[in-house]
Design a protein around this motif. Structure first.
Motif, PDB file in Angstrom:
ATOM      1  N   PHE A  14     -19.491  42.117  -0.813  1.00 24.83           N
ATOM      2  CA  PHE A  14     -19.950  41.871   0.405  1.00 24.83           C
ATOM      3  C   PHE A  14     -20.021  43.247   1.330  1.00 24.83           C
ATOM      4  CE2 PHE A  14     -18.194  37.352   0.127  1.00 24.83           C
ATOM      5  CZ  PHE A  14     -19.535  36.736   0.484  1.00 24.83           C
ATOM      6  N   LYS A  15     -19.140  44.199   1.031  1.00 27.96           N
ATOM      7  CA  LYS A  15     -18.978  45.223   1.522  1.00 27.96           C
ATOM      8  C   LYS A  15     -20.257  46.292   1.307  1.00 27.96           C
ATOM      9  CE  LYS A  15     -17.995  49.328   3.507  1.00 27.96           C
ATOM     10  NZ  LYS A  15     -18.077  49.505   5.098  1.00 27.96           N
ATOM     11  N   ALA A  16     -21.083  46.130  -0.026  1.00 26.18           N
ATOM     12  CA  ALA A  16     -21.898  46.845  -0.437  1.00 26.18           C
ATOM     13  C   ALA A  16     -23.299  46.305   0.240  1.00 26.18           C
ATOM     14  CB  ALA A  16     -21.979  46.798  -1.808  1.00 26.18           C
ATOM     15  N   ARG A  17     -23.152  44.876   0.381  1.00 26.99           N
ATOM     16  CA  ARG A  17     -24.262  44.429   0.840  1.00 26.99           C
ATOM     17  C   ARG A  17     -24.447  44.689   2.502  1.00 26.99           C
ATOM     18  NH1 ARG A  17     -26.079  38.851  -2.596  1.00 26.99           N
ATOM     19  NH2 ARG A  17     -25.466  39.883  -4.788  1.00 26.99           N
ATOM     20  N   PHE A  18     -23.333  44.658   3.095  1.00 25.75           N
ATOM     21  CA  PHE A  18     -23.488  44.962   4.578  1.00 25.75           C
ATOM     22  C   PHE A  18     -22.943  46.267   5.086  1.00 25.75           C
ATOM     23  CE2 PHE A  18     -23.274  40.021   4.049  1.00 25.75           C
ATOM     24  CZ  PHE A  18     -24.057  39.750   4.990  1.00 25.75           C
ATOM     25  N   ALA A  19     -23.269  47.267   3.842  1.00 24.26           N
ATOM     26  CA  ALA A  19     -22.453  48.587   4.467  1.00 24.26           C
ATOM     27  C   ALA A  19     -23.097  49.314   5.606  1.00 24.26           C
ATOM     28  CB  ALA A  19     -22.603  49.566   3.134  1.00 24.26           C
ATOM     29  N   SER A  20     -24.334  48.757   6.001  1.00 19.35           N
ATOM     30  CA  SER A  20     -25.003  49.517   6.966  1.00 19.35           C
ATOM     31  C   SER A  20     -24.846  48.869   8.381  1.00 19.35           C
ATOM     32  CB  SER A  20     -26.556  49.634   6.812  1.00 19.35           C
ATOM     33  OG  SER A  20     -27.167  48.476   6.745  1.00 19.35           O
ATOM     34  N   GLN A  21     -23.955  47.742   8.561  1.00 23.19           N
ATOM     35  CA  GLN A  21     -23.873  47.114   9.664  1.00 23.19           C
ATOM     36  C   GLN A  21     -22.439  47.526  10.343  1.00 23.19           C
ATOM     37  OE1 GLN A  21     -25.109  45.288   7.077  1.00 23.19           O
ATOM     38  NE2 GLN A  21     -27.502  44.935   8.351  1.00 23.19           N
ATOM     39  N   PRO A  22     -22.564  47.877  11.755  1.00 23.92           N
ATOM     40  CA  PRO A  22     -21.232  48.137  12.102  1.00 23.92           C
ATOM     41  C   PRO A  22     -20.062  47.025  12.412  1.00 23.92           C
ATOM     42  CG  PRO A  22     -23.013  48.141  13.759  1.00 23.92           C
ATOM     43  CD  PRO A  22     -23.512  47.719  12.581  1.00 23.92           C
ATOM     44  N   ILE A  23     -19.707  46.500  11.405  1.00 19.71           N
ATOM     45  CA  ILE A  23     -18.904  45.194  11.396  1.00 19.71           C
ATOM     46  C   ILE A  23     -17.441  45.673  12.075  1.00 19.71           C
ATOM     47  CG2 ILE A  23     -17.721  43.342  10.254  1.00 19.71           C
ATOM     48  CD1 ILE A  23     -20.797  43.620   9.811  1.00 19.71           C
ATOM     49  N   THR A  24     -16.972  44.903  13.308  1.00 24.13           N
ATOM     50  CA  THR A  24     -15.552  45.133  14.091  1.00 24.13           C
ATOM     51  C   THR A  24     -14.739  43.888  13.608  1.00 24.13           C
ATOM     52  OG1 THR A  24     -16.298  44.145  16.052  1.00 24.13           O
ATOM     53  CG2 THR A  24     -16.692  46.474  15.726  1.00 24.13           C
ATOM     54  N   LYS A  25     -15.513  42.904  13.313  1.00 23.98           N
ATOM     55  CA  LYS A  25     -14.568  41.766  12.973  1.00 23.98           C
ATOM     56  C   LYS A  25     -15.256  40.630  12.107  1.00 23.98           C
ATOM     57  CE  LYS A  25     -11.612  41.578  16.556  1.00 23.98           C
ATOM     58  NZ  LYS A  25     -11.822  40.925  17.935  1.00 23.98           N
ATOM     59  N   ILE A  26     -14.605  40.140  11.111  1.00 21.79           N
ATOM     60  CA  ILE A  26     -14.933  39.192  10.136  1.00 21.79           C
ATOM     61  C   ILE A  26     -14.505  37.950  10.760  1.00 21.79           C
ATOM     62  CG2 ILE A  26     -14.730  38.409   7.810  1.00 21.79           C
ATOM     63  CD1 ILE A  26     -14.876  41.210   6.780  1.00 21.79           C
TER      64      ILE A  26
END
Length: 189
Positions: free
Chosen positions: A42-54
């Motif tokens: 999941f980290k690899a697939r969303f690495a470019s997004q600035p995630i602050t919460k899951i």
């Protein structure tokens, strides 16, 4: 994700009504080393997004979301399916229907844990008809947060949920998509 497909073929059990049981490793008994690999993916697939919460929903998504969150270095917020005395203050609510439990829930999240400054990644174990995911998307929209995407461990591609979510313009990443299944086989895309 081949590791996941292989594990489904080895340990998954198809039950009547298009129910895939993966409770021996994913959502009852949890193989943490295996779920750790899902978190990395999941980290690899969303690495470019600035995630602050899951964001996830109780109960089966919580463990998977927590493992994934360690790679994003962000907190996990989960929607509760029942009001309790521990919940106070203002809440976001949405109605969802569970495919597995055949029940409609009012899911709730405290407004103090989801704000317009957040960039949210939704994580869940299954996507069938999309009701739970649509309910979580509704809460993200109500909060004013930015939905960066949704990560699903297993999508039932023969049901309408994945297409509904993609048609909404959501960045959806499913680690395994099942095309069809019978009591003797599971076929992937």
């Amino acid at each position: 994700m081949q590791l996941l497909k292989d594990r489904i073929l080895k340990d998954g059990v198809v039950k009547p009504g298009n129910v895939l049981k993966v409770d021996s490793f994913l959502n009852h008994q949890m193989d943490i080393a295996f779920i750790n690999e899902l978190g990395k993916e999941f980290k690899a697939r969303f690495a470019s997004q600035p995630i602050t919460k899951i964001l996830t929903i109780e109960a089966s998504g919580i463990g998977i979301a927590c493992i994934a969150a360690q790679y994003f270095h962000v907190p996990v917020v989960f929607a509760k399916k029942a009001q309790s005395i521990n919940l106070d203050g203002e809440m976001y609510t949405s109605k969802i229907e569970s495919f597995t439990h055949k029940k409609v829930y009012d899911v709730i999240i405290s407004k103090k844990f989801l704000t317009p400054e957040d960039h949210v990644l939704i994580i869940d174990d299954f996507l069938a008809n999309g009701c739970a995911l649509i309910g979580l998307i509704d809460i993200v929209n109500k909060s004013g947060a930015v939905l960066e995407g949704a990560g699903i461990v297993i999508e039932k591609g023969f049901q309408s949920g994945g297409q509904r979510i993609r048609d909404m313009g959501v960045h959806l990443e499913s680690l395994a998509i099942i095309d069809h299944m019978t009591d003797s086989e599971v076929c992937f895309r």
